[in-house]
Design an enzyme around this catalytic site. Structure first.
Site, PDB file in Angstrom:
ATOM      1  CB  CYS A  65      -0.994  -0.034   1.168  1.00 35.85           C
ATOM      2  SG  CYS A  65      -0.281   0.013   2.826  1.00 35.85           S
TER       3      CYS A  65
HETATM    4  O1  R5P Z   1      -1.469   2.277   5.498  1.00 36.12           O
HETATM    5  C1  R5P Z   1      -2.148   2.599   4.552  1.00 36.12           C
HETATM    6  C2  R5P Z   1      -1.574   2.891   3.244  1.00 36.12           C
HETATM    7  O2  R5P Z   1      -0.502   3.728   3.269  1.00 36.12           O
HETATM    8  C3  R5P Z   1      -2.580   3.295   2.251  1.00 36.12           C
HETATM    9  O3  R5P Z   1      -2.038   3.116   0.987  1.00 36.12           O
HETATM   10  C4  R5P Z   1      -3.009   4.724   2.437  1.00 36.12           C
HETATM   11  O4  R5P Z   1      -3.385   4.934   3.761  1.00 36.12           O
HETATM   12  C5  R5P Z   1      -4.128   5.012   1.552  1.00 36.12           C
HETATM   13  O5  R5P Z   1      -5.141   5.522   2.249  1.00 36.12           O
HETATM   14  P1  R5P Z   1      -5.590   7.040   2.016  1.00 36.12           P
HETATM   15  O6  R5P Z   1      -5.744   7.191   0.528  1.00 36.12           O
HETATM   16  O7  R5P Z   1      -6.857   7.076   2.784  1.00 36.12           O
HETATM   17  O8  R5P Z   1      -4.511   7.881   2.596  1.00 36.12           O
END
Ligand code: R5P
Length: 164
Positions: A65
């Site tokens: 992620c």
């Molecule tokens: O730990 C979560 C990851 O870094 C995700 O890829 C990230 O939080 C994406 O979530 P958002 O778009 O809500 O920041």
């Protein structure tokens, strides 16, 4: 080796690149998404890969992620799963040798592709060493069973255990 791979939209490009490399190396790789850069929620893919490991369909999983944190937290909620966030080769090696982590997580916004490839290679080419490490993994798995039983959960005892 059967490996599952998955990411959210932040990790999509890195996931695709690593998948290509693993396929090229002859591993049996299954892609659990995401399949494009459209916004996707990391818990969904993390649970999909972790569940397949829990069920014995996969031996290892790689989750990506933005930071690697969210997928590690989510995957670690699945009973029997040990997910390790690693951005260096030493940690990746120890995640196997000491922690017997079935899942490696990385953050595509934290680590570049070339370094990530080395981390994946260090993790895939290592295996659990047992010995003194086994006692600690067993302790973690025992505690998980205690929590599952305490909550009256029928999934107690169905986890893959410590693999020791
Ligand atoms: O730990 C979560 C990851 O870094 C995700 O890829 C990230 O939080 C994406 O979530 P958002 O778009 O809500 O920041």
């Amino acid at each position: 080796m059967k490996v599952g791979i998955g990411s959210d939209h932040h990790g999509y490009e890195m996931k695709e690149a690593i998948k290509e490399i693993l396929n090229g190396a002859g591993l049996d790789v299954t892609d659990y998404g995401c399949h494009d850069k459209t916004d996707s929620d990391y818990p969904d893919v993390a649970f999909a890969v972790a569940d397949r490991i829990r069920e014995g369909e996969l031996e290892r999983g790689i989750l990506i992620c933005g930071t690697g944190i969210g997928v590690a937290i989510a995957a670690g909620k699945v009973p029997g799963i040990r997910a390790a966030l690693c951005h260096d080769t030493y940690s990746a090696e120890r995640a196997q040798k000491s922690n017997n982590a079935q899942i490696l997580t990385m953050g595509a916004k934290v680590i570049g592709l070339e370094a990530a490839k080395k981390v994946v290679n260090a993790w895939l080419s290592s295996s659990f060493e047992g010995g003194n490490s086994a006692r600690k993994i067993e302790r973690i798995m025992e505690q998980e069973q205690i929590y599952l039983r305490r909550s009256g959960n029928e999934e107690a005892d169905q986890s893959p255990g410590c693999g020791c």
